[in-house]
Design an enzyme around this catalytic site. Sequence first.
Site, PDB file in Angstrom:
ATOM      1  N   ALA A 138       0.702  -1.136   0.100  1.00  0.00           N
ATOM      2  CA  ALA A 138      -0.001  -0.334   0.181  1.00  0.00           C
ATOM      3  C   ALA A 138       0.957   1.181   0.042  1.00  0.00           C
ATOM      4  O   ALA A 138       1.082   2.246   1.066  1.00  0.00           O
ATOM      5  CB  ALA A 138      -0.681  -0.137   1.292  1.00  0.00           C
TER       6      ALA A 138
ATOM      7  N   HIS B 186       6.927   6.281   1.214  1.00  0.00           N
ATOM      8  CA  HIS B 186       7.659   4.744   0.670  1.00  0.00           C
ATOM      9  C   HIS B 186       8.332   5.279   0.112  1.00  0.00           C
ATOM     10  O   HIS B 186       9.226   4.719  -0.068  1.00  0.00           O
ATOM     11  CB  HIS B 186       7.137   3.958   0.820  1.00  0.00           C
ATOM     12  CG  HIS B 186       5.826   3.359   1.730  1.00  0.00           C
ATOM     13  ND1 HIS B 186       4.521   3.476   1.603  1.00  0.00           N
ATOM     14  CD2 HIS B 186       6.592   2.506   2.615  1.00  0.00           C
ATOM     15  CE1 HIS B 186       3.653   2.630   2.696  1.00  0.00           C
ATOM     16  NE2 HIS B 186       5.160   2.402   3.636  1.00  0.00           N
TER      17      HIS B 186
ATOM     18  N   GLN C 129       2.983  -9.336  13.035  1.00  0.00           N
ATOM     19  CA  GLN C 129       3.196  -8.688  14.047  1.00  0.00           C
ATOM     20  C   GLN C 129       1.268  -7.352  13.697  1.00  0.00           C
ATOM     21  O   GLN C 129       1.089  -6.510  14.714  1.00  0.00           O
ATOM     22  CB  GLN C 129       3.966  -7.151  13.216  1.00  0.00           C
ATOM     23  CG  GLN C 129       3.431  -6.717  11.795  1.00  0.00           C
ATOM     24  CD  GLN C 129       4.609  -5.996  10.998  1.00  0.00           C
ATOM     25  OE1 GLN C 129       5.220  -6.117  10.492  1.00  0.00           O
ATOM     26  NE2 GLN C 129       4.409  -4.632  11.400  1.00  0.00           N
TER      27      GLN C 129
ATOM     28  N   GLY D 215      10.673   4.997   8.415  1.00  0.00           N
ATOM     29  CA  GLY D 215      10.229   6.197   8.104  1.00  0.00           C
ATOM     30  C   GLY D 215      10.893   6.618   9.936  1.00  0.00           C
ATOM     31  O   GLY D 215      10.248   5.809  10.615  1.00  0.00           O
TER      32      GLY D 215
ATOM     33  N   LYS E   3       8.113   8.003  11.412  1.00  0.00           N
ATOM     34  CA  LYS E   3       6.759   8.254  11.749  1.00  0.00           C
ATOM     35  C   LYS E   3       6.800   6.826  12.561  1.00  0.00           C
ATOM     36  O   LYS E   3       6.044   6.787  14.195  1.00  0.00           O
ATOM     37  CB  LYS E   3       5.812   7.736  10.981  1.00  0.00           C
ATOM     38  CG  LYS E   3       4.344   7.849  11.499  1.00  0.00           C
ATOM     39  CD  LYS E   3       3.506   8.515  10.061  1.00  0.00           C
ATOM     40  CE  LYS E   3       1.874   8.506  10.319  1.00  0.00           C
ATOM     41  NZ  LYS E   3       2.064   6.773  10.131  1.00  0.00           N
ATOM     42  N   ASP E   4       6.938   5.624  12.375  1.00  0.00           N
ATOM     43  CA  ASP E   4       6.944   4.265  13.312  1.00  0.00           C
ATOM     44  C   ASP E   4       8.204   4.469  14.342  1.00  0.00           C
ATOM     45  O   ASP E   4       9.270   4.179  14.225  1.00  0.00           O
ATOM     46  CB  ASP E   4       6.773   3.599  12.593  1.00  0.00           C
ATOM     47  CG  ASP E   4       5.650   3.017  11.863  1.00  0.00           C
ATOM     48  OD1 ASP E   4       4.655   3.079  12.711  1.00  0.00           O
ATOM     49  OD2 ASP E   4       5.740   3.236  10.687  1.00  0.00           O
TER      50      ASP E   4
ATOM     51  N   VAL F  53       7.360  12.061   5.739  1.00  0.00           N
ATOM     52  CA  VAL F  53       6.193  12.946   4.990  1.00  0.00           C
ATOM     53  C   VAL F  53       4.639  13.072   4.978  1.00  0.00           C
ATOM     54  O   VAL F  53       3.965  12.573   5.676  1.00  0.00           O
ATOM     55  CB  VAL F  53       6.803  11.911   3.816  1.00  0.00           C
ATOM     56  CG1 VAL F  53       6.042  12.658   2.124  1.00  0.00           C
ATOM     57  CG2 VAL F  53       7.992  11.572   3.631  1.00  0.00           C
TER      58      VAL F  53
ATOM     59  N   SER G 253      -0.073   7.875   5.896  1.00  0.00           N
ATOM     60  CA  SER G 253      -0.694   6.715   6.102  1.00  0.00           C
ATOM     61  C   SER G 253      -1.105   5.933   5.488  1.00  0.00           C
ATOM     62  O   SER G 253      -1.981   6.957   4.722  1.00  0.00           O
ATOM     63  CB  SER G 253      -0.857   6.728   8.094  1.00  0.00           C
ATOM     64  OG  SER G 253      -1.027   5.462   8.116  1.00  0.00           O
ATOM     65  N   SER G 254      -0.756   4.927   5.895  1.00  0.00           N
ATOM     66  CA  SER G 254      -1.899   3.807   4.798  1.00  0.00           C
ATOM     67  C   SER G 254      -2.836   3.784   4.991  1.00  0.00           C
ATOM     68  O   SER G 254      -3.838   3.448   4.585  1.00  0.00           O
ATOM     69  CB  SER G 254      -1.394   2.125   4.739  1.00  0.00           C
ATOM     70  OG  SER G 254       0.471   2.161   4.037  1.00  0.00           O
TER      71      SER G 254
HETATM   72  O1  PAF Z   1       6.852  -0.453   8.678  1.00  0.00           O
HETATM   73  C1  PAF Z   1       6.614  -1.527   8.246  1.00  0.00           C
HETATM   74  O2  PAF Z   1       5.725  -1.399   7.279  1.00  0.00           O
HETATM   75  C2  PAF Z   1       6.538  -2.631   8.889  1.00  0.00           C
HETATM   76  O3  PAF Z   1       6.876  -3.010  10.663  1.00  0.00           O
HETATM   77  C3  PAF Z   1       7.955  -3.832   8.679  1.00  0.00           C
HETATM   78  C4  PAF Z   1       9.436  -2.400   8.954  1.00  0.00           C
HETATM   79  C5  PAF Z   1       7.664  -3.804   7.301  1.00  0.00           C
HETATM   80  C6  PAF Z   1       8.475  -4.873   8.908  1.00  0.00           C
HETATM   81  O4  PAF Z   1       6.969  -5.720   8.831  1.00  0.00           O
END
Ligand code: PAF
Length: 278
Positions: free
Chosen positions: A37, A42, A66, A149, A151-152, A178, A187-188
């Site tokens: 996405a 990205h 996750q 990023g 952001k996370d 961004v 964000s997605s």
């Molecule tokens: O930030 C993400 O999109 C995910 O947490 C990652 C780093 C690709 C791991 O699955």
Amino acid sequence: LKLLKEYILQIVKTIEELQNIRKNLNGNIGFVPTMGALHDGHISLIRKAKDENEVVIVSIFVNPTQFLKGVDLNKYPRKEEADIKICQMCKVDYLFMPNSMYEKDEVLIKAPINSYVLEGFTRPGHFDGVLQVVLKLFNLTLPKNAYFGKKDAQQLALIQQMVKNLFLPINIIACDIVRESSGLALSSRNVYLTPEQKEEALKISKSIYMAGNLIAKGERDSKIVKDKIYKILENLDVEYVRVVNKRFDEIEKIEPSNTIILVVVRFGNVRLLDNIWM
Ligand code: PAF
């Protein structure tokens, strides 16, 4: 006469294929792990990777470990075709899109204790899954530089910590958030907001900018900064506002160059994260 090599994006679907390709790659590898996405956030990571490396590998894998059991995994936006087009546009060399990355019943390595606060508190085990998949992806791509990023923020801090603790020879490149021209962090999850919610969500970046200005003018008291952020966000469903250092310990006094202010606001089931690094 200089012959221009025709550009073709190579899509890699299996782990074995990627390992074989990687064996024959020379030069610096820049790696951008994603869950697809793809948006301008990205794209900015991919462009930076292109500028700084000879070869760029992007991965798209919606990592099941996750996600909380039964929650949002199937609802995660999937846009395979558009993602491939974006990778072509950015002249990515290899796009790794595996179906699976795990053995059956694989046991996850436990992430450190500071992964169970904040984002890890609402999603216990989330960062175990993130670190496991990121380590797997690093082992497959063996990059010189990997792009994440800001952001996370907590994810980024934990990955930096993992790389340091495990002596991984990889540079983690932290990339700025961004934003839309309105200020909203990309964000997605933004696609799930109604126009009204999107308008309300602008208060988040407004509160973040205000905090940045306050600190630039010399304010060092975390409580004063947090109170002012809460004031801007009043009426919204604020999950948390925190002032932390780069190890994610809460701090009462703001330390320039070692402070992150984090805000999470909920709009129904959609959680919006934003932050500023001082
Ligand atoms: O930030 C993400 O999109 C995910 O947490 C990652 C780093 C690709 C791991 O699955």
